[in-house]
Enzyme design. Sequence first.
Site, short mmCIF file in Angstrom:
data_model
loop_
_atom_site.label_atom_id
_atom_site.label_comp_id
_atom_site.label_asym_id
_atom_site.label_seq_id
_atom_site.Cartn_x
_atom_site.Cartn_y
_atom_site.Cartn_z
N ASP A 1 0.86 -1.20 0.00
CA ASP A 1 0.00 0.00 0.00
C ASP A 1 0.89 1.24 0.00
O ASP A 1 2.09 1.15 0.25
CB ASP A 1 -0.92 -0.03 1.23
N HIS B 1 -9.61 -2.08 -8.36
CA HIS B 1 -9.64 -0.99 -7.37
C HIS B 1 -8.85 0.24 -7.81
O HIS B 1 -9.35 1.36 -7.76
CB HIS B 1 -9.13 -1.53 -6.03
FE1 N7H Z 1 -7.28 1.81 -1.86
N1 N7H Z 1 -6.07 -2.85 -1.34
O1 N7H Z 1 -5.28 -3.42 -0.66
O2 N7H Z 1 -6.73 -3.46 -2.17
N2 N7H Z 1 -5.66 0.70 -2.41
N3 N7H Z 1 -7.77 0.37 -0.51
N4 N7H Z 1 -8.81 2.98 -1.16
N5 N7H Z 1 -6.72 3.27 -3.09
C1 N7H Z 1 -4.69 1.12 -3.29
O3 N7H Z 1 -1.24 2.69 -4.90
C2 N7H Z 1 -7.24 -0.91 -0.39
C3 N7H Z 1 -9.65 2.69 -0.14
C4 N7H Z 1 -7.41 4.47 -3.31
O4 N7H Z 1 -3.21 6.35 -7.56
C5 N7H Z 1 -3.75 0.07 -3.49
O5 N7H Z 1 -0.95 2.71 -2.74
C6 N7H Z 1 -7.91 -1.61 0.68
C7 N7H Z 1 -10.67 3.71 -0.04
C8 N7H Z 1 -6.67 5.31 -4.23
O6 N7H Z 1 -3.23 4.51 -8.71
C9 N7H Z 1 -4.15 -1.00 -2.74
C10 N7H Z 1 -8.83 -0.72 1.21
C11 N7H Z 1 -10.41 4.61 -1.05
C12 N7H Z 1 -5.54 4.58 -4.57
C13 N7H Z 1 -5.38 -0.61 -2.06
C14 N7H Z 1 -8.74 0.50 0.46
C15 N7H Z 1 -9.22 4.15 -1.73
C16 N7H Z 1 -5.60 3.32 -3.84
C17 N7H Z 1 -2.53 0.10 -4.40
C18 N7H Z 1 -9.79 -0.89 2.35
C19 N7H Z 1 -11.14 5.87 -1.41
C20 N7H Z 1 -4.42 5.04 -5.49
C21 N7H Z 1 -1.31 0.64 -3.73
C22 N7H Z 1 -9.67 -1.79 3.27
C23 N7H Z 1 -12.41 5.95 -1.61
C24 N7H Z 1 -4.71 4.70 -6.92
C25 N7H Z 1 -1.16 2.13 -3.81
C26 N7H Z 1 -3.63 5.23 -7.82
C27 N7H Z 1 -4.63 2.35 -3.91
C28 N7H Z 1 -6.21 -1.42 -1.26
C29 N7H Z 1 -9.53 1.60 0.69
C30 N7H Z 1 -8.61 4.83 -2.76
C31 N7H Z 1 -3.41 -2.32 -2.65
C32 N7H Z 1 -7.69 -3.02 1.16
C33 N7H Z 1 -11.81 3.75 0.97
C34 N7H Z 1 -7.07 6.70 -4.72
#
Ligand code: N7H
Length: 483
Positions: free
Chosen positions: A187, A335
Amino acid sequence: MKPPTLALDEIQGDVLEGLQKNIENFVFFKIINSVYFKTLIKQYVVSRVTSAEQVNNWGTIIRRRKGFVQARSDRFHGLNLGFSHNGLTQLIRAGLPKLDPAFDRGADHQDTIKALNDPPRSTWLKEFVADRIDGVFLVTGPDRPSVTLHSNEVLRLLGASIKVVYSEIGNTRPGAERGHEHFGFLDGVSQPGIRGLTESSDPRYRPGQGLPGQDLLWPGEFVFGYSGQDPYDPVKKGSSPPMAASWLRNGSYMVFRRLEQKVPEFRKFVAEQAARLGMDRELLAARMVGRRRSGAPLELAPLHDNPALGADATRNNDFEFGDDPFQRRCPYAAHIRKAYPRDDTASAAEVERHRIIRAGIPFGPEVAPSETTTRHSRGLMFVCYQTSIERQFEFIQKNYANNPDFVPGKKRPGAGGAVVPGFDPIIGQAPGNSARRMDEPFPNYPAGSRRTTLAIPEQFVKLTAAAYFFMPSITALRTVLTS
Ligand code: N7H
């Protein structure tokens, strides 16, 4: 283009850069006596609040140490402070002006819950909803004992002027899982770059990017008092977000969501569905997220993991989605493709107006081998910063993740017709917690036309508490909010 000058000594440290943290204590409190509270904050607490400048200085020290001696980020402790709409109402006696409509409404308002398809407040953590939440302290540091000690010290200074409603400690995962969230994915890989703060790694050929692929945005998207993005040009400076009062300057809105992750259930689902589809389970999980566990983006590693790529900050964001018009490499609903569609929509400038800075941390214990259905609460203390909760966090959740028709206008190859991408399989929420679908879990890469759908009967990410806060500038904390 001249970069803006940011008042880093005024902006709280978690907002733009993130407080360095192995451990973070979230202390949610109610103000019991606002007169005492103001006096005590002014006298004892403001001087302890960590600014972005301090975080920057720590960063320099840590980087220098990495070069010479052993890295020791472990000395640093951070303290930040935010207020909910209720909290600000207690502090500003002259009356609060109209702020961001989402902030004014609050995360626990019926209309917010309905708009985001969130589970009803009655299902949230009982302790969290037991009383009114006026503010939050973020206390960060290297280990639990020292963070607890620092938290207790702040609480001691404030005495009976506040009452703690709920507190919970988040912790980075141990060993090789450090930096990974509980489903196992790296992350914190992609964050917006900030003009005036993030340096371009290639000023001559990529002046608009920090690290390769990291678009630089105008700071007004995240902090009040600066120009934001132009709605029609992703590079140009736009107007500053309106400030209903001058004390908003150098402040930012924070969204907090305690998102429980059903890890054993997620793993079981992925294994079963991968078997049904006849594909590798790691690949299926990656197609739900858009990246491999290592952080390697599917756009650059569509079939096999590439851990060296995942770990390389100069390469792991250097991609767009426009070169993948038929979701062969990465599903439209994955996602990261939903949360930041990059060049996948009609307007790149518009997409950049819905960015957030994420600053969350995992919570809860590791999954023991015997835990085949979730027995311990674990997940992500999701935190993000922005100058409009409505246009940024809520937009992403509602218009992208929860909207099966986003990205619109996509076609199957040949004469195959229109595509409904489906829900974000990680954070998307359907009305009434009903089942979700995602298009094309099986990769048609580099070619192929096998049509598959992933039916997702349950939420593996479940909201258990939420609140919206404003993180004021250090000066606002010292003056308007405490006078
Ligand atoms: Fe997410 N995951 O593990 O699947 N997220 N996220 N997220 N997320 C990202 O780029 C995850 C949540 C965004 O710029 C990664 O840092 C999980 C919410 C955004 O390319 C991974 C949860 C919201 C990005 C996860 C969760 C977002 C992003 C890739 C909840 C907003 C950047 C690693 C438990 C509404 C996208 C990274 C970009 C990336 C996961 C929550 C948004 C692995 C498990 C609630 C904007």
